[in-house]
Design an enzyme around this catalytic site. Structure first.
Site, PDB file in Angstrom:
ATOM      1  N   ARG A   1       0.822  -1.224   0.000  1.00 41.47           N
ATOM      2  CA  ARG A   1       0.000   0.000   0.000  1.00 41.47           C
ATOM      3  C   ARG A   1       0.848   1.263   0.000  1.00 41.47           C
ATOM      4  NH1 ARG A   1      -5.989  -0.631   1.698  1.00 41.47           N
ATOM      5  NH2 ARG A   1      -6.220  -2.824   1.222  1.00 41.47           N
TER       6      ARG A   1
ATOM      7  N   ASP B   1      -6.789  -3.149  -6.854  1.00 37.71           N
ATOM      8  CA  ASP B   1      -7.258  -3.754  -5.617  1.00 37.71           C
ATOM      9  C   ASP B   1      -7.546  -5.231  -5.865  1.00 37.71           C
ATOM     10  OD1 ASP B   1      -8.028  -2.823  -2.777  1.00 37.71           O
ATOM     11  OD2 ASP B   1      -9.576  -4.246  -3.336  1.00 37.71           O
TER      12      ASP B   1
ATOM     13  N   ARG C   1      -7.929  11.409  -5.376  1.00 37.16           N
ATOM     14  CA  ARG C   1      -9.178  10.783  -4.914  1.00 37.16           C
ATOM     15  C   ARG C   1     -10.291  11.803  -4.665  1.00 37.16           C
ATOM     16  NH1 ARG C   1     -12.089   8.212  -3.960  1.00 37.16           N
ATOM     17  NH2 ARG C   1     -12.147   6.968  -2.048  1.00 37.16           N
TER      18      ARG C   1
END
Ligand SMILES: O=C(O)CCc1c2[nH]c(c1CC(=O)O)Cc1[nH]c(c(CC(=O)O)c1CCC(=O)O)Cc1[nH]c(c(CC(=O)O)c1CCC(=O)O)Cc1[nH]c(c(CC(=O)O)c1CCC(=O)O)C2
Length: 362
Positions: free
Chosen positions: A30, A79, A43
């Site tokens: 991550r 993901d 985002r």
């Protein structure tokens, strides 16, 4: 001929193959994500799966941590839950809650509702495009890692419908519907194999398989419902690549919490065994040496909440325990959103400094 720019830093690939390195390569699970202000900026304009599905955005956020830190690998931004989506399930990423499946699998009859043999290039081609674009943009700076969730971890999300503290609904399936569970795990395995082969063909230079929920299983259940499929994935991905005259890329398996499985995983075709922070590097090292495997890990991610000095101290100790050779330094799990980028940088720098000193003395 390799269509991508020549590699300037191949430390990760050499360490994965157990070859000599001048310093230990380091990256972080991550490493692209919410702890970076520049990621939060992206985002704020695009939802999570739009970032995953838009190759230019996925490439941009993959490169963000490399602009700040001397990391030795990039990992494609995506993901593990893109596979359930490819099988026809709806997945929402709910802020503050994580992944939510509005229609999870409830009984084995629901398996029939899945698109069990999706056209992988059509459903997940956006990941392949993001990988190819990122390889170009990396200009050989560091290798690019591709990844997938492992069958059991994906199955557990598909049944629970979200994260869980007990995974009781999905574990219920393993005991109450073992044959149907195996059917689902097999469907997932076939899709994962094609997906990982596609990633390697698109330019991924190492493939990591995340069995994030391994620790919820006891050893016997793990062997039947996780290890069996993990083994198939490594072996079939490599066979597929060989059958297409492509040199197999190294593969890492990370079975979080599965302490008892280090030796059995070392007997599979994975090249690297990932350790979470509760596993003992010295014990794992003697097992890995027996089977000629490399290890990845394993600083407690929470250590990044400490001062930069304490991070450097703990990192130096961990690097010493792994012994320099056949080691890829990483955290024992992913970055948390409230961590400071400077503290990850302290880890990266400490890995390089302490491992260079250790290797020079050997
Ligand atoms: O750095 C990169 O380029 C890729 C980063 C990455 C993201 N997801 C995964 C990776 C690979 C990696 O870890 O390096 C893989 C992943 N997603 C989930 C899991 C399982 C799990 O956590 O149970 C894994 C395997 C690795 C692992 O065990 O950590 C499932 C998942 N995906 C998201 C969430 C919600 C969350 O808040 O994190 C979860 C469940 C977590 C849980 O229940 O504990 C969404 C998500 N995926 C990535 C990000 C970016 C980030 O970490 O900030 C997010 C947050 C969503 C957002 O931006 O809103 C990237």
């Amino acid at each position: 001929m390799d269509p991508f720019p020549a590699m300037k830093n191949d430390l990760l690939l050499r360490a994965a193959r157990g070859e000599k390195v001048e310093k230990v390569p380091v990256w972080a699970m991550r490493q692209a994500g919410r702890y970076l202000p520049e990621f939060r900026e992206v985002r704020s304009k695009h939802d999570f799966f739009t970032v995953c599905r838009t190759p230019e955005l996925a490439c941009e956020v993959t490169l963000q941590p490399l602009r700040r830190m001397d990391l030795d690998a990039a990992i494609i931004f995506s993901d593990i839950l893109v596979i359930p989506q490819a099988l026809g399930m709806e997945v929402q990423m709910v802020p503050g809650k994580g992944p939510v499946f509005p229609n999870p699998l409830v009984t084995p009859d629901d398996i029939q509702k899945l698109n069990a043999t999706p056209d992988i290039s059509k459903e997940l081609g956006y990941v392949f495009e993001a990988i190819t674009l990122t390889r170009q943009k990396l200009e050989g700076k560091v290798p690019l890692i591709g990844f997938s969730g492992a069958p059991w971890t994906l199955m557990s999300y598909m049944i629970e419908g979200s994260g869980s503290t007990t995974f009781s609904k999905s574990r219920f399936w393993l005991y109450r519907y073992p044959e149907e569970s195996k059917k689902l795990l097999s469907i997932l395995t076939d899709v994962i194999v094609k997906y990982l082969v596609g990633q390697a063909k698109a330019g991924a230079q190492l493939l990591q398989v995340f069995e994030s929920h391994g620790g919820f299983l006891d050893e016997t259940i793990f062997n039947d419902f996780s290890l069996f499929y993990l083994r198939r994935i490594a072996s079939e991905v490599k066979q597929h690549l060989i059958s297409e005259d492509i040199t197999p890329v190294p593969m890492t398996v990370f079975a979080k919490g599965a302490h008892y499985a280090v030796e059995s995983l070392a007997q599979t075709e994975y090249d690297v065994i990932g350790l979470d922070w509760t596993m003992d590097p010295e014990k794992a090292r003697s097992t890995a040496q027996k089977y000629n495997k490399s290890l990845q890990g394993n600083l407690d991610p929470a250590a990044l909440y400490g001062s930069c000095e304490s991070i450097a101290q703990r990192t130096t100790e961990i690097v010493r325990k792994f012994g320099g050779k056949g080691h890829i330094a990483n955290l024992g799990h992913g970055m948390h959103p409230d961590m400071e980028p400077e503290h990850l940088n302290a880890f990266v720098e400490a890995v390089h400094k302490s491992s260079e000193e250790l290797i020079q003395k050997q």
